[in-house]
Structures are given as C-alpha cells and as structure tokens.
Design an enzyme around this catalytic site. Structure first.
Site, PDB file in Angstrom:
ATOM      1  N   ASP A 202       0.973  -0.977  -0.349  1.00  0.00           N
ATOM      2  CA  ASP A 202       0.088   0.000  -0.181  1.00  0.00           C
ATOM      3  C   ASP A 202       0.890   1.196   0.056  1.00  0.00           C
ATOM      4  OD1 ASP A 202      -2.054  -1.833   0.152  1.00  0.00           O
ATOM      5  OD2 ASP A 202      -2.231  -1.458   2.356  1.00  0.00           O
TER       6      ASP A 202
HETATM    7  P1  ADP Z   1       2.778  -6.319  -0.300  1.00  0.00           P
HETATM    8  O1  ADP Z   1       2.776  -5.593   0.939  1.00  0.00           O
HETATM    9  O2  ADP Z   1       1.639  -6.201  -1.113  1.00  0.00           O
HETATM   10  O3  ADP Z   1       3.219  -7.819  -0.285  1.00  0.00           O
HETATM   11  P2  ADP Z   1       5.399  -6.254  -1.340  1.00  0.00           P
HETATM   12  O4  ADP Z   1       5.729  -7.038  -0.192  1.00  0.00           O
HETATM   13  O5  ADP Z   1       5.913  -6.760  -2.505  1.00  0.00           O
HETATM   14  O6  ADP Z   1       3.972  -5.745  -1.340  1.00  0.00           O
HETATM   15  O7  ADP Z   1       6.338  -4.973  -0.843  1.00  0.00           O
HETATM   16  C1  ADP Z   1       6.019  -3.607  -1.607  1.00  0.00           C
HETATM   17  C2  ADP Z   1       7.333  -3.200  -1.770  1.00  0.00           C
HETATM   18  O8  ADP Z   1       7.562  -2.591  -0.275  1.00  0.00           O
HETATM   19  C3  ADP Z   1       8.614  -3.649  -2.234  1.00  0.00           C
HETATM   20  O9  ADP Z   1       8.577  -3.417  -3.546  1.00  0.00           O
HETATM   21  C4  ADP Z   1       9.793  -3.026  -1.503  1.00  0.00           C
HETATM   22  O10 ADP Z   1       9.942  -1.604  -2.161  1.00  0.00           O
HETATM   23  C5  ADP Z   1       9.109  -2.821  -0.304  1.00  0.00           C
HETATM   24  N1  ADP Z   1       9.469  -3.668   0.778  1.00  0.00           N
HETATM   25  C6  ADP Z   1       8.815  -4.804   1.441  1.00  0.00           C
HETATM   26  N2  ADP Z   1       9.401  -5.494   1.927  1.00  0.00           N
HETATM   27  C7  ADP Z   1      10.889  -4.712   2.167  1.00  0.00           C
HETATM   28  C8  ADP Z   1      12.060  -5.271   2.873  1.00  0.00           C
HETATM   29  N3  ADP Z   1      12.328  -6.193   3.706  1.00  0.00           N
HETATM   30  N4  ADP Z   1      13.054  -4.186   2.717  1.00  0.00           N
HETATM   31  C9  ADP Z   1      12.855  -3.163   1.695  1.00  0.00           C
HETATM   32  N5  ADP Z   1      11.828  -3.019   1.127  1.00  0.00           N
HETATM   33  C10 ADP Z   1      10.547  -3.850   1.509  1.00  0.00           C
HETATM   34 MG    MG Z   2      -0.521  -5.419  -0.916  1.00  0.00          MG
END
Ligand code: ADP
Ligand code: MG
Ligand code: MG
Length: 342
Positions: free
Chosen positions: A297
């Site tokens: 989000d």
């Molecule tokens: P969702 O919350 O919908 O599962 P994601 O897990 O793909 O989405 O996370 C979205 C974005 O958040 C990633 O592309 C990244 O930029 C950031 N992000 C998520 N987890 C991490 C992490 N452990 N370290 C750095 N950035 C993160």
């Molecule tokens: Mg999501």
C-alpha cells in the site's frame, strides 16, 4: 507544476485493523494460513474479540487504499487527496476519523446507521501476516453516494483516481463509473490487484475494469493468482507483467503500465506489454523492520503521489520503494513523524 486541490481521489474499504502478535494455535483455531488475506465467514467472526481480549491487539487505521491515500497525502502538498468508502456510526469510525485527520487526508464516508465499521484482524507470526476482514459497513458503499452532487464534484475535480481491488467485492458499479469518467476525460486510472482472492474469485468484475487500467499494481502472489485464473500458463513474473500491460485498453492515449512488487526482490515493470524494466528495492537492515503490513500500500502511495506530481516513471517507482521502506519501520501501515521528505 503544483497539483490541483484534491487531484487524487481514492476508493475502497475503510477498515480498522485489529492487529496482534499471534501464534500457530491462533491460526489453527480459525483455520487461517500464516500469509493470506481473506473475507471472514461465520467461523472467523470471534477472532476480533479474541485478539483484543487475549492477544493485546492494537487498533490501527487500515484498509488497503485508505493506507495508500494517507501515504500519498504524506508526500503531496496539503489538500491533495480525498478518500471514499463506507463506515458505520460507531467508535471504530471515530478512530478512523482521528487517524485520517492526523494524516491530513480528506474522507467522504458513506455512513451506515445499522452496520458496524469494517474490521480487519491481522495476526502476525514471525515475518508473516494473516488478514481476515469483516467488511461490515464498507460492504454497503453504493453508487448513490458516489453520484451525490457533493461527492461527484470531487470526482470531476480530480485528475487521478486510485481504486483498490478489494472494492470489487463491494460495488463494481462505482468502480466502473470512475473508470469511465477517467477514460472519457483522459484522466489517470490506477488499480491495485489487492489480494490473490480478487483475481481468483472476482474475475468477472476484475476483467470488466481491466480495459480502464492505466496503471495496474500488484505483488508477486497476486500476479501468480492472476496468471492462473486467466490461463496464462506461466509463473514467470516478467511474462505476467507483460501480459497485464498488453491487455486491451479503452483509453488509447496512454499505454498501460503494469507494476509487480516482490517484497525484497526487484520490482518488475512493463509498459504496454513491451520488455520489462527491473528496479531494485531500497535495502534495509533486518533489525530496522518493525512490521511489513501495508508495504505494498505504501509503495502504491509513493508511486501514485509521483504520478500526481507529474514525475517520470522511474522516479515514481523509486518514490514507491522509498515510502515503503519508511512504512515498514513503523507499526502497521503508517508513516514517520516528523515528516521525512524524498
Ligand atoms: P505487499 O505488501 O503487497 O505484499 P510487497 O511485499 O511486494 O507488497 O512490498 C512492496 C514494496 O515494499 C517492495 O517493492 C519494496 O519496495 C518494499 N519492501 C517490502 N519489504 C521490504 C523489505 N524487507 N526491505 C525493503 N523494502 C521492502
Ligand atoms: Mg499488498
Ligand atoms: Mg509481500
């Protein structure tokens, strides 16, 4: 160029998150997977009291697109973002009002006198989070509210729309009304896939909205669920991004851009179905991660704020990564104060 007042209008389900550290026994009791997002059935409805009474749960403003709206407002000038959705007339709605006010987000809620404000139980176990939503009043959002003169004026005034896919379970006609308004006036329509169950179980309304997506954002599990439910016969995220970007499109003045995030793995982007671009995420030390709820989000927020401000695609992606990195250092889908600037 400064964006117009309330340039960004967002629609989805305003929810109160009831979030706690859980354990395997709690997941088992309610038949939940460690990492999932589902709609509550009768057997799940005790979980909210259980979380509050037995797991010291915290109440946090949530709802995917409402998080995105708060995050976009965090990055944009005051009075840039308005959010629409349905709430009840209760103490939970009052908590939401306080939270959005603190974030400078304008909301125009449809208030239901009978149904309670929607709740999302968030069970954290290790680095996993299981979400179980009872939509309540959010499920009663309707076209009448969207088309009411005061609200429709905001729709007409906005230059960008952001719709969360979770709203496909609630009011597809409202989504289509925004989608058509965007296509007709060459406005920007951004859509989030939200959760694997959306492409799996709400395929028809999803596919009806697809021709209107100028930007479609999802994570890797949502992309895979889309591929499977649409017979793409690939598990390659790059191929899925290309397929999403290449779907038929109503407004041919803009090429569709598909953006798939993958947690700590690079973000995959296809413009119009052409070869993908790959963007590394902003690395962060494990010890600094507080809670990854709402990372996606927050990414969507930074990204969409960039669109509203007229930034390049590469910069929009980078803003998304930047804001997500800030958000995962906070509890729940929140952003640090004092405000940091990109
Ligand atoms: P969702 O919350 O919908 O599962 P994601 O897990 O793909 O989405 O996370 C979205 C974005 O958040 C990633 O592309 C990244 O930029 C950031 N992000 C998520 N987890 C991490 C992490 N452990 N370290 C750095 N950035 C993160
Ligand atoms: Mg999501
Ligand atoms: Mg993720």
């Amino acid at each position: 160029m400064a964006p117009k007042e309330y340039a960004l209008l967002c629609l989805e389900n305003p929810l109160l998150d009831i979030q706690a550290q859980g354990n395997a026994a709690l997941l088992e009791k309610y038949g939940l997977k460690p990492n999932d997002a589902i709609l509550a059935e009768e057997k799940h409805k005790g979980i909210y009291e259980d979380l509050l009474n037995n797991y010291s749960a915290k109440l946090i403003a949530g709802g995917g697109a409402q998080n995105t709206a708060r995050g976009a407002q965090y990055m944009l000038p005051p009075n840039s973002v308005v959010f629409l959705g349905g709430v009840g007339d209760d103490k939970y709605a009052a908590i939401l009002h306080d939270a959005v006010k603190a974030a400078g987000l304008r909301v125009e809620y449809r208030v239901d006198k009978v149904q309670p404000t929607g709740r999302c139980g968030v069970v954290i176990t290790d680095h996993n989070r299981s979400m179980c939503t009872d939509l309540g009043a959010a499920n009663h959002y309707d076209l009448e509210h969207l088309k009411s003169p005061e609200v429709w004026k905001l729709v007409e005034g906005a230059t960008h729309y952001f719709v969360g896919g979770y709203h496909l379970t609630v009011c597809p006609p409202a989504i289509q009304a925004l989608a058509e308004e965007a296509a007709k006036n060459d406005k920007v329509f951004v859509f989030s896939l939200s959760a694997p169950f959306i492409p799996q179980f709400f395929k028809d309304p999803l596919d009806a909205s697809a021709p209107y997506w100028d930007y479609v954002i999802g994570n890797e599990t949502e992309a895979l669920a889309y591929a499977e439910s649409h017979g793409l016969e690939t598990k390659d995220i790059k191929e899925i991004a290309k397929a999403l970007a290449a779907l038929p499109k109503k407004n041919t003045k803009r090429e569709r851009v598909a953006i798939i995030t993958q947690g700590t793995d690079p973000t995959i982007v296809s413009v119009g179905g052409k070869d993908v671009q790959v963007f590394e995420v902003h690395p962060i030390e494990k010890s600094l991660i507080n809670d990854t709820t709402g990372a996606g989000d927050a990414f969507a927020a930074g990204f969409t704020a960039g669109l509203v401000a007229g930034e390049s695609l590469a910069r929009c992606i980078d803003q998304g990564q930047w804001l997500a990195k800030l958000s995962i250092q906070e509890l729940g889908p929140s952003f640090p104060f004092p405000k940091q600037t990109y």
